[in-house]
Scaffold this motif. Structure first.
Motif, PDB file in Angstrom:
ATOM      1  N   LEU A 225       2.131   9.927  -6.377  1.00  0.00           N
ATOM      2  CA  LEU A 225       2.678  11.016  -5.572  1.00  0.00           C
ATOM      3  C   LEU A 225       4.119  11.228  -5.973  1.00  0.00           C
ATOM      4  O   LEU A 225       4.901  10.277  -6.019  1.00  0.00           O
ATOM      5  N   THR A 226       4.492  12.456  -6.290  1.00  0.00           N
ATOM      6  CA  THR A 226       5.878  12.720  -6.669  1.00  0.00           C
ATOM      7  C   THR A 226       6.253  14.149  -6.304  1.00  0.00           C
ATOM      8  O   THR A 226       5.394  15.035  -6.235  1.00  0.00           O
ATOM      9  N   VAL A 227       7.531  14.364  -6.048  1.00  0.00           N
ATOM     10  CA  VAL A 227       8.074  15.688  -5.765  1.00  0.00           C
ATOM     11  C   VAL A 227       9.082  16.026  -6.855  1.00  0.00           C
ATOM     12  O   VAL A 227       9.940  15.208  -7.191  1.00  0.00           O
ATOM     13  N   TYR A 228       8.979  17.205  -7.439  1.00  0.00           N
ATOM     14  CA  TYR A 228       9.888  17.593  -8.510  1.00  0.00           C
ATOM     15  C   TYR A 228      10.222  19.072  -8.391  1.00  0.00           C
ATOM     16  O   TYR A 228       9.632  19.799  -7.584  1.00  0.00           O
ATOM     17  N   LEU A 229      11.179  19.530  -9.211  1.00  0.00           N
ATOM     18  CA  LEU A 229      11.579  20.929  -9.234  1.00  0.00           C
ATOM     19  C   LEU A 229      10.922  21.639 -10.409  1.00  0.00           C
ATOM     20  O   LEU A 229      10.954  21.142 -11.545  1.00  0.00           O
ATOM     21  N   ASP A 230      10.318  22.816 -10.157  1.00  0.00           N
ATOM     22  CA  ASP A 230       9.803  23.636 -11.246  1.00  0.00           C
ATOM     23  C   ASP A 230      10.939  23.985 -12.205  1.00  0.00           C
ATOM     24  O   ASP A 230      12.072  24.240 -11.778  1.00  0.00           O
ATOM     25  N   SER A 231      10.646  24.003 -13.502  1.00  0.00           N
ATOM     26  CA  SER A 231      11.684  24.323 -14.483  1.00  0.00           C
ATOM     27  C   SER A 231      11.123  25.145 -15.622  1.00  0.00           C
ATOM     28  O   SER A 231       9.899  25.212 -15.828  1.00  0.00           O
TER      29      SER A 231
ATOM     30  N   ASP B 200       0.813  -1.216   0.000  1.00  0.00           N
ATOM     31  CA  ASP B 200       0.000   0.000   0.000  1.00  0.00           C
ATOM     32  C   ASP B 200       0.848   1.268   0.000  1.00  0.00           C
ATOM     33  O   ASP B 200       0.346   2.354   0.237  1.00  0.00           O
ATOM     34  N   ILE B 201       2.145   1.137  -0.292  1.00  0.00           N
ATOM     35  CA  ILE B 201       3.062   2.274  -0.175  1.00  0.00           C
ATOM     36  C   ILE B 201       3.436   2.827  -1.544  1.00  0.00           C
ATOM     37  O   ILE B 201       3.661   2.085  -2.493  1.00  0.00           O
ATOM     38  N   SER B 202       3.494   4.151  -1.645  1.00  0.00           N
ATOM     39  CA  SER B 202       4.047   4.834  -2.809  1.00  0.00           C
ATOM     40  C   SER B 202       4.980   5.922  -2.301  1.00  0.00           C
ATOM     41  O   SER B 202       4.574   6.775  -1.517  1.00  0.00           O
ATOM     42  N   HIS B 203       6.251   5.875  -2.723  1.00  0.00           N
ATOM     43  CA  HIS B 203       7.243   6.836  -2.239  1.00  0.00           C
ATOM     44  C   HIS B 203       7.289   8.051  -3.156  1.00  0.00           C
ATOM     45  O   HIS B 203       7.227   7.931  -4.368  1.00  0.00           O
ATOM     46  N   SER B 204       7.400   9.248  -2.556  1.00  0.00           N
ATOM     47  CA  SER B 204       7.389  10.489  -3.329  1.00  0.00           C
ATOM     48  C   SER B 204       8.747  10.832  -3.920  1.00  0.00           C
ATOM     49  O   SER B 204       8.849  11.675  -4.806  1.00  0.00           O
TER      50      SER B 204
END
Length: 402
Positions: free
Chosen positions: A374-380, A329-333
């Protein structure tokens, strides 16, 4: 930094180099507004050299990094895409990490997520699925198998030219960045018993699909989405040395984006000798490849083993980690602090501590249940408009004009 032309008409007489240093620290939306000042400013701020400097500034400077980190997630109910500023979100949720009396935190104290409705605007009646991201660009898939690139920060979008027919319904898909040529590559692939693996590679900077054939004996792929780690894409594969239909994946295939060739990465030793394993999944944990082994214990209960490869490509670096919550049940960001990792558990957003084997729930105003993405990214500032460029020569490829 190389740039073309001078900033004529600059009322303050500032040199281009000074302007570049100032603008490299600004948020993407601010830079986009300054493009409207004059044609010379638009030319300078749109130039690939400046775009690269602007993106790298977030990697070099911690203050700029905190300014540009963005969370992209899906809602469980309608699968819509939402975004929010990561650091503001974490700061507002400090009470959840440091205060046991979470009931004191009101709805108005939480960060509201912004729905990315424009992602659906090109095809209003079409579902859009987020596949993966790279350098601030989202790779999505429309429900008719068209691939779709989106830059949420600049609101640019682009439907990719269709792949040749044999690759349209591919068993392999991935998206990554080739550091050797500064090119973004979308990869579709299929298994051909006679020719090994066939890849169709789209390069954003040239707007071409190219066909690449690699010798790699296998019978099937266990994961469609290529995991992007260390500049390469990775898939779980069943090798062509087993006769059983339901054989577990036996290796990891890695596509090196710079050389456009494949290599094999071995699984942990325990995978080959543990008869209780009935399923495995490949993913990314922080900056490492990770594997989840699903099996049964002596009592017939489902058990989980969590492995990370701490030195890329080195079999001996596979390390088993303890996790106290069900891994399926896990999704890593992809984001972590010194003590916690931002993850989705079931349909809840949590900060999980591997040291303490505990988690704390986080909340977002307007989104009750989180989807699996779910994800974390940098604006570009990376543009999705065509930028003609001489493509590097590769062997064993054929060019497909779009």
């Amino acid at each position: 930094m190389e740039h073309h032309g001078q900033l004529t008409g600059n009322p303050n007489g500032l040199q281009s180099e000074i302007i570049i240093k100032i603008f490299a620290r600004l948020p993407v939306k601010s830079v986009c507004r300054f493009k409207c000042v004059s044609k010379p400013w638009r030319s300078l701020l749109s130039h690939p050299s400046f775009v690269k400097v602007h993106f790298n500034k977030a990697i070099e400077n911690e203050d700029v990094l905190h300014q540009r980190r963005t969370v992209i997630l899906t809602a469980y109910e309608d699968k819509s895409l939402y975004s929010l500023h990561l650091d503001e979100f974490l700061n507002r949720n400090d009470a959840y990490l440091n205060n046991d009396h979470v009931d004191n935190v009101g709805e108005d104290d939480l960060v509201a997520a912004t729905e990315l409705a424009f992602v659906h605007s090109m095809r209003r009646e079409t579902l859009v699925y987020l596949i993966c991201h790279c350098n601030g660009l989202l790779l999505c898939q429309l429900d008719r198998w068209d691939l779709y690139l989106v830059n949420p920060a600049t609101r640019e979008s682009k439907i990719l030219p269709r792949t040749p027919k044999p690759y349209r319904y591919s068993s392999l898909c991935g998206f990554g960045f080739d550091h050797s040529t500064d090119e973004h590559k979308v990869v579709c692939g299929r298994i051909n018993r006679d020719h090994g693996i066939e890849f169709c590679v789209y390069t954003l900077e040239t707007n071409y699909w190219r066909v690449i054939r690699q010798d790699f004996n296998c019978v099937s792929c266990d994961t469609r989405l290529g995991i992007h780690v260390n500049g390469d894409l990775h898939w779980l594969m069943n090798k062509d040395d087993h006769d059983e239909i339901h054989e577990l994946p036996s290796t990891i295939m890695s596509l090196l984006l710079d050389k456009e060739e494949v290599r094999e990465i071995p699984l942990p030793h325990e995978h080959a000798i543990d008869e209780d394993i009935h399923m495995i999944e490949l993913g990314v944990f922080r900056e490492w490849l990770c594997l989840i082994h699903y099996g049964c214990d002596d009592n017939g209960q489902t058990s989980y083993d969590f492995w990370v490869m701490k030195e890329h490509g080195v079999k001996e670096s596979w390390t088993k980690m303890r996790v106290s919550i069900p891994l399926h049940d896990i999704s890593h960001s992809g984001f972590c602090t010194k003590s916690h990792d931002l993850m989705v558990f079931d349909d809840r957003l949590v900060m999980y501590s591997f040291d303490e084997e505990s988690s704390r729930d986080l909340s977002i105003r307007g989104v009750e249940n989180i989807g699996s993405c779910l994800t974390v990214y940098l604006d570009s500032l990376i543009s999705l408009r065509n930028r003609p460029k001489t493509s590097s020569k590769k062997t064993s490829v054929s060019l497909v004009h779009c």
